[in-house]
Motif scaffolding. Structure first.
Motif, PDB file in Angstrom:
ATOM      1  N   SER A   5       0.818  -1.206   0.000  1.00 26.19           N
ATOM      2  CA  SER A   5       0.000   0.000   0.000  1.00 26.19           C
ATOM      3  C   SER A   5       0.856   1.262   0.000  1.00 26.19           C
ATOM      4  O   SER A   5       0.608   2.203  -0.771  1.00 26.19           O
ATOM      5  CB  SER A   5      -0.920  -0.009   1.219  1.00 26.19           C
ATOM      6  N   LEU A   6       1.878   1.295   0.852  1.00 32.01           N
ATOM      7  CA  LEU A   6       2.726   2.486   0.952  1.00 32.01           C
ATOM      8  C   LEU A   6       3.518   2.721  -0.321  1.00 32.01           C
ATOM      9  O   LEU A   6       3.662   3.862  -0.780  1.00 32.01           O
ATOM     10  CB  LEU A   6       3.675   2.336   2.149  1.00 32.01           C
ATOM     11  N   LYS A   7       4.045   1.655  -0.910  1.00 33.77           N
ATOM     12  CA  LYS A   7       4.837   1.812  -2.134  1.00 33.77           C
ATOM     13  C   LYS A   7       3.969   2.312  -3.295  1.00 33.77           C
ATOM     14  O   LYS A   7       4.443   3.051  -4.155  1.00 33.77           O
ATOM     15  CB  LYS A   7       5.484   0.478  -2.509  1.00 33.77           C
ATOM     16  N   ALA A   8       2.701   1.913  -3.297  1.00 34.44           N
ATOM     17  CA  ALA A   8       1.800   2.383  -4.352  1.00 34.44           C
ATOM     18  C   ALA A   8       1.509   3.875  -4.214  1.00 34.44           C
ATOM     19  O   ALA A   8       1.432   4.600  -5.207  1.00 34.44           O
ATOM     20  CB  ALA A   8       0.501   1.582  -4.313  1.00 34.44           C
ATOM     21  N   SER A   9       1.366   4.333  -2.984  1.00 33.83           N
ATOM     22  CA  SER A   9       1.016   5.734  -2.754  1.00 33.83           C
ATOM     23  C   SER A   9       2.235   6.651  -2.661  1.00 33.83           C
ATOM     24  O   SER A   9       2.159   7.832  -3.014  1.00 33.83           O
ATOM     25  CB  SER A   9       0.200   5.854  -1.460  1.00 33.83           C
ATOM     26  N   PHE A  10       3.346   6.099  -2.199  1.00 30.43           N
ATOM     27  CA  PHE A  10       4.564   6.908  -1.995  1.00 30.43           C
ATOM     28  C   PHE A  10       5.759   6.147  -2.584  1.00 30.43           C
ATOM     29  O   PHE A  10       6.514   5.483  -1.859  1.00 30.43           O
ATOM     30  CB  PHE A  10       4.789   7.170  -0.501  1.00 30.43           C
ATOM     31  N   PRO A  11       5.952   6.212  -3.893  1.00 34.39           N
ATOM     32  CA  PRO A  11       6.956   5.370  -4.566  1.00 34.39           C
ATOM     33  C   PRO A  11       8.379   5.573  -4.071  1.00 34.39           C
ATOM     34  O   PRO A  11       9.200   4.643  -4.165  1.00 34.39           O
ATOM     35  CB  PRO A  11       6.818   5.771  -6.038  1.00 34.39           C
ATOM     36  N   THR A  12       8.721   6.750  -3.564  1.00 31.14           N
ATOM     37  CA  THR A  12      10.102   7.007  -3.123  1.00 31.14           C
ATOM     38  C   THR A  12      10.307   6.718  -1.634  1.00 31.14           C
ATOM     39  O   THR A  12      11.429   6.847  -1.138  1.00 31.14           O
ATOM     40  CB  THR A  12      10.496   8.459  -3.402  1.00 31.14           C
ATOM     41  N   LEU A  13       9.256   6.328  -0.944  1.00 27.36           N
ATOM     42  CA  LEU A  13       9.358   6.076   0.493  1.00 27.36           C
ATOM     43  C   LEU A  13      10.108   4.771   0.768  1.00 27.36           C
ATOM     44  O   LEU A  13       9.845   3.744   0.142  1.00 27.36           O
ATOM     45  CB  LEU A  13       7.955   5.985   1.094  1.00 27.36           C
ATOM     46  N   SER A  14      11.028   4.811   1.707  1.00 25.71           N
ATOM     47  CA  SER A  14      11.707   3.592   2.161  1.00 25.71           C
ATOM     48  C   SER A  14      10.992   3.055   3.391  1.00 25.71           C
ATOM     49  O   SER A  14      10.539   3.816   4.241  1.00 25.71           O
ATOM     50  CB  SER A  14      13.171   3.889   2.510  1.00 25.71           C
ATOM     51  N   VAL A  15      10.904   1.724   3.468  1.00 26.00           N
ATOM     52  CA  VAL A  15      10.228   1.082   4.587  1.00 26.00           C
ATOM     53  C   VAL A  15      11.195   0.115   5.262  1.00 26.00           C
ATOM     54  O   VAL A  15      11.781  -0.755   4.607  1.00 26.00           O
ATOM     55  CB  VAL A  15       8.962   0.325   4.128  1.00 26.00           C
ATOM     56  N   LEU A  16      11.360   0.278   6.569  1.00 23.79           N
ATOM     57  CA  LEU A  16      12.218  -0.581   7.374  1.00 23.79           C
ATOM     58  C   LEU A  16      11.361  -1.317   8.395  1.00 23.79           C
ATOM     59  O   LEU A  16      10.303  -0.825   8.800  1.00 23.79           O
ATOM     60  CB  LEU A  16      13.282   0.243   8.106  1.00 23.79           C
ATOM     61  N   ILE A  17      11.852  -2.469   8.825  1.00 15.44           N
ATOM     62  CA  ILE A  17      11.185  -3.209   9.889  1.00 15.44           C
ATOM     63  C   ILE A  17      12.201  -3.491  10.986  1.00 15.44           C
ATOM     64  O   ILE A  17      13.339  -3.887  10.708  1.00 15.44           O
ATOM     65  CB  ILE A  17      10.553  -4.541   9.388  1.00 15.44           C
ATOM     66  N   ALA A  18      11.785  -3.274  12.226  1.00 16.19           N
ATOM     67  CA  ALA A  18      12.644  -3.523  13.385  1.00 16.19           C
ATOM     68  C   ALA A  18      11.840  -4.259  14.445  1.00 16.19           C
ATOM     69  O   ALA A  18      10.613  -4.163  14.501  1.00 16.19           O
ATOM     70  CB  ALA A  18      13.174  -2.208  13.950  1.00 16.19           C
ATOM     71  N   GLY A  19      12.527  -4.994  15.292  1.00 15.48           N
ATOM     72  CA  GLY A  19      11.879  -5.631  16.422  1.00 15.48           C
ATOM     73  C   GLY A  19      11.424  -7.045  16.146  1.00 15.48           C
ATOM     74  O   GLY A  19      10.661  -7.295  15.220  1.00 15.48           O
ATOM     75  N   GLY A  20      11.912  -7.974  16.934  1.00 11.90           N
ATOM     76  CA  GLY A  20      11.474  -9.364  16.828  1.00 11.90           C
ATOM     77  C   GLY A  20      12.038 -10.126  15.651  1.00 11.90           C
ATOM     78  O   GLY A  20      11.524 -11.198  15.305  1.00 11.90           O
TER      79      GLY A  20
ATOM     80  N   GLY B 170       8.614  -6.980   1.276  1.00 14.60           N
ATOM     81  CA  GLY B 170       8.608  -5.735   0.518  1.00 14.60           C
ATOM     82  C   GLY B 170       9.366  -4.604   1.171  1.00 14.60           C
ATOM     83  O   GLY B 170       9.422  -3.486   0.631  1.00 14.60           O
ATOM     84  N   VAL B 171       9.991  -4.861   2.325  1.00 16.81           N
ATOM     85  CA  VAL B 171      10.749  -3.820   3.014  1.00 16.81           C
ATOM     86  C   VAL B 171      12.054  -3.527   2.277  1.00 16.81           C
ATOM     87  O   VAL B 171      12.549  -4.333   1.481  1.00 16.81           O
ATOM     88  CB  VAL B 171      11.067  -4.218   4.470  1.00 16.81           C
ATOM     89  N   ASP B 172      12.601  -2.355   2.585  1.00 16.53           N
ATOM     90  CA  ASP B 172      13.878  -1.941   1.998  1.00 16.53           C
ATOM     91  C   ASP B 172      15.063  -2.262   2.898  1.00 16.53           C
ATOM     92  O   ASP B 172      16.210  -2.201   2.447  1.00 16.53           O
ATOM     93  CB  ASP B 172      13.849  -0.440   1.715  1.00 16.53           C
ATOM     94  N   GLY B 173      14.799  -2.577   4.152  1.00 13.19           N
ATOM     95  CA  GLY B 173      15.869  -2.912   5.072  1.00 13.19           C
ATOM     96  C   GLY B 173      15.321  -3.544   6.328  1.00 13.19           C
ATOM     97  O   GLY B 173      14.173  -3.299   6.724  1.00 13.19           O
ATOM     98  N   ILE B 174      16.129  -4.399   6.968  1.00 14.69           N
ATOM     99  CA  ILE B 174      15.745  -5.109   8.190  1.00 14.69           C
ATOM    100  C   ILE B 174      16.673  -4.669   9.305  1.00 14.69           C
ATOM    101  O   ILE B 174      17.892  -4.796   9.205  1.00 14.69           O
ATOM    102  CB  ILE B 174      15.832  -6.626   7.986  1.00 14.69           C
ATOM    103  N   VAL B 175      16.090  -4.133  10.372  1.00 13.10           N
ATOM    104  CA  VAL B 175      16.848  -3.591  11.497  1.00 13.10           C
ATOM    105  C   VAL B 175      16.777  -4.576  12.660  1.00 13.10           C
ATOM    106  O   VAL B 175      15.690  -5.004  13.049  1.00 13.10           O
ATOM    107  CB  VAL B 175      16.263  -2.221  11.912  1.00 13.10           C
ATOM    108  N   LEU B 176      17.924  -4.922  13.227  1.00  9.63           N
ATOM    109  CA  LEU B 176      17.926  -5.895  14.317  1.00  9.63           C
ATOM    110  C   LEU B 176      19.099  -5.683  15.253  1.00  9.63           C
ATOM    111  O   LEU B 176      20.090  -5.036  14.903  1.00  9.63           O
ATOM    112  CB  LEU B 176      17.926  -7.321  13.781  1.00  9.63           C
TER     113      LEU B 176
END
Length: 281
Positions: free
Chosen positions: A228-243, A256-262
């Protein structure tokens, strides 16, 4: 690249044996010429081998060979060999062993997780600064040796807005004005906002955030939100952190994330290495 000064390495030695190795002294092995070899007991990603060699050199020993950080080696591989006085090798033995086992454990776990992520694509593993004080350089070299990257080297070089910041400035409603001001003042920096769910992420993206960092989001939800975010905001980067763990990292990499934070790699099981000291006649 020289990661550690001679003074730092000397501090490691003196922390363990500030004056003398009493056992070696009482055994009278000061004048005996010896050889020390470090060997892996399982497949290992190497790191901090150069520092271990320098440690022995500061004690007057000579490096015969030293495998480089970042190498992947099999069980039974000799990774470091030094020669010198028996008391010098014994004085440096445990310090070097602790350095190598801790660092190589982190590097090996990192390399294993990087390989798992690469099954899903070229998604970087970004390792946080959630480590014990004083351990930044050792652990940073270990995760780099294993193929990961630093998430934030420190507070001085990145912009990441957390809930606790928002609590102080008036909540998420204050984000648009805050981000405008931050972008004007730090025009070369990207701005990341931590979010817990999709509506927060949409609001942050509309406010001008360059990246969203989700925290502890189930992988199924994250997959839908990324789309959903990539469709609406093509230049937005998405990261996931935690767990993020070894048993779920591949699924998160495919979300679909751009990076994994751990941070979990810092708590990896130490590598199992063998050290043998032999008299040379």
């Amino acid at each position: 690249m020289v990661w550690f000064s001679n003074e730092e390495i000397a501090q490691w030695i003196n922390e363990d044996a500030p004056l003398v190795d009493l056992t070696s002294h009482l055994l009278g092995i000061e004048a005996q010429y010896c050889e020390l070899t470090v060997t892996t007991r399982h497949p290992t990603c190497l790191t901090l081998t150069e520092e271990a060699a320098r440690l022995f050199e500061q004690l007057g020993a000579e490096t015969v060979f030293c495998e480089l950080s970042g190498r992947q080696v099999d069980a039974g591989t000799e990774i470091l060999k030094v020669t010198g006085r028996g008391d010098a090798l014994h004085r440096g033995w445990k310090v070097a062993m602790n350095l190598l086992e801790t660092g190589c454990g982190v590097a090996t776990a990192t390399a294993d997780m990087v390989a798992a992520v690469q099954q899903a694509g070229e998604i970087p593993l970004l390792v946080t600064r959630k480590h014990a004080p004083g351990m930044k350089k050792q652990l940073l070299k270990a995760v780099l040796s294993g193929g990961a990257y630093p998430h934030r080297l420190g507070l001085s070089e990145t912009v990441l807005i957390f809930d606790n910041h928002l609590n102080v400035i008036g909540g998420r409603e204050a984000l648009p004005a805050a981000i405008r001001g931050m972008k004007a003042a730090a025009c070369e920096k990207k701005i990341t906002v931590e979010c817990d769910h999709l509506p927060q992420a949409i609001q942050a993206a509309e406010a001008g955030a360059d990246a969203i960092q989700f925290d502890k989001v189930p992988v199924g939800d994250l997959t839908l939100w990324c789309k959903s975010l990539k469709a609406s905001f093509p230049t937005l980067s998405v990261l996931i952190a935690g767990g993020i763990r070894r048993d779920n990292v591949e699924a998160y990499a495919a979300s679909g994330v751009d990076g994994i934070v751990l941070s979990s790699l810092y708590h990896a099981k130490p590598a199992d290495l063998g050290v043998n000291i032999q008299r040379l006649d």
